[in-house]
Design an enzyme around this catalytic site. Structure first.
Site, short mmCIF file in Angstrom:
data_model
loop_
_atom_site.label_atom_id
_atom_site.label_comp_id
_atom_site.label_asym_id
_atom_site.label_seq_id
_atom_site.Cartn_x
_atom_site.Cartn_y
_atom_site.Cartn_z
CB SER A 6 -0.89 0.01 1.24
OG SER A 6 -1.39 1.32 1.44
CG HIS A 31 -3.93 -1.55 -1.51
ND1 HIS A 31 -5.05 -2.32 -1.77
CD2 HIS A 31 -4.30 -0.70 -0.53
CE1 HIS A 31 -6.04 -1.95 -0.96
NE2 HIS A 31 -5.61 -0.96 -0.19
CG ASP A 33 -5.16 2.54 0.93
OD1 ASP A 33 -6.09 1.73 0.83
OD2 ASP A 33 -4.04 2.24 1.39
CG MET A 35 -8.50 7.24 2.27
SD MET A 35 -7.72 7.23 3.89
CE MET A 35 -6.73 5.74 3.76
CG HIS A 64 -9.25 0.16 -0.39
ND1 HIS A 64 -8.64 0.00 0.84
CD2 HIS A 64 -10.59 0.09 -0.16
CE1 HIS A 64 -9.58 -0.15 1.77
NE2 HIS A 64 -10.76 -0.10 1.19
CG MET A 66 -11.40 3.27 2.09
SD MET A 66 -9.83 3.27 2.98
CE MET A 66 -8.70 3.29 1.60
CG MET A 135 -11.58 -2.50 5.37
SD MET A 135 -10.05 -2.17 4.45
CE MET A 135 -9.06 -1.31 5.68
N GLY A 140 -8.80 4.30 7.06
CA GLY A 140 -8.49 5.72 7.22
C GLY A 140 -7.00 5.99 7.34
N GLY A 142 -2.82 4.21 7.88
CA GLY A 142 -1.89 3.09 7.97
C GLY A 142 -1.37 2.97 9.40
N GLY A 143 -0.62 1.91 9.65
CA GLY A 143 0.06 1.76 10.94
C GLY A 143 -0.81 1.37 12.11
CG ASP A 173 -6.16 -2.71 3.34
OD1 ASP A 173 -5.08 -2.42 3.88
OD2 ASP A 173 -6.80 -1.91 2.62
N GLY A 174 -4.74 -4.06 6.44
CA GLY A 174 -4.60 -3.37 7.71
C GLY A 174 -3.85 -4.19 8.74
N GLY A 175 -2.72 -3.64 9.19
CA GLY A 175 -1.93 -4.30 10.24
C GLY A 175 -1.29 -5.60 9.81
N GLY A 195 1.26 -1.88 4.17
CA GLY A 195 1.88 -0.58 4.01
C GLY A 195 3.11 -0.46 4.88
#
Ligand code: DX5
Ligand code: ZN
Length: 212
Positions: A6, A31, A33, A35, A64, A66, A135, A140, A142-143, A173-175, A195
């Site tokens: 990402s 990827h 993102d 937003m 993606h 959002m 998700m 919203g 990263g990290g 997606d995420g973590g 990411g």
């Protein structure tokens, strides 16, 4: 497991170089993102940036969205060079119509759910889409920390996909890091978005290989 870095965690002041770096490191997808500051509390990338980076790589773009009422922007992202266009089931006014708009541009369709949305909201659309994006953080930023609870959704989606003999891919997606990627894969995920764990590593090629 396929790996989709990402670019949200990349160095935006060096975006071109970052795209080349992940291309050379063997990314399966890139990827992106998107937003809008309404559907999520952050504002990121628009179609003009996607069009600009499209010239730098052949790696498929996994966009993606959002954004609220995603149907409004399918054309712009399709023309900018997206290969997969993923939108949120919570954001669309008419899910089937939005799926059909994406297909009308010859693009692959992804459908995503936020952590608080039940998996039933998406199961009914499985046969119409190419990819389902679960998700594993609140969208919203990263990290954030991987939500292990979301693996129940991955499991039931996999079960449904296999029972119905579909080719729908499951993306998380995420973590995502080496540990959580392994957990996601063992529950049935086919693609992981990462990411922080890729861009903050000293050797991104190694990081991608480890995730894979
Ligand atoms: C979050 C985005 C993610 C994000 C993942 O809203 O959809 O793609 O970039 O970042 P990490 O891997 O740092 O959790
Ligand atoms: Zn994402």
């Amino acid at each position: 497991m396929k790996v989709a870095p990402s670019i949200l965690s990349s160095d935006f002041s060096q975006l071109g170089k970052e795209i080349k770096r992940i291309t050379e490191a063997g990314a399966d997808y890139i990827h992106i993102d998107v937003m809008d500051g309404v559907f999520v509390e952050n504002i990121t990338i628009g179609p003009c940036v996607v069009a600009a980076i499209r010239k730098l790589t052949e790696v498929p773009f996994d966009v993606h969205l959002m954004i609220t009422d995603p149907a409004r922007y399918i054309k712009a992202f399709a023309e900018a060079g997206a290969d997969i266009i993923t939108f949120h089931v919570e954001a669309a006014q008419n899910v089937v119509e939005t799926i059909n708009i994406i297909k009308s541009y010859g693009k692959k369709v992804g459908l995503s759910i936020k952590p608080k949305t039940s998996v039933e909201e998406i199961i009914k659309y499985l046969k119409l889409i190419d990819l389902v994006l679960v998700m594993t953080v609140e969208p919203g930023f990263g990290g954030q920390k991987f939500m292990f609870d979301m693996m129940k959704k991955v499991k039931s989606l996999k079960k449904e996909i296999q029972a119905k003999n579909l080719n729908t891919l499951i993306e998380v997606d995420g973590g995502i890091n080496e540990k959580t990627a392994q957990i996601a894969a063992s529950n049935g995920a086919d693609i992981c978005v990462a990411g922080t764990s890729i861009f903050k590593s000293a050797d991104i090629k190694q990081a991608i290989e480890n995730l894979r």
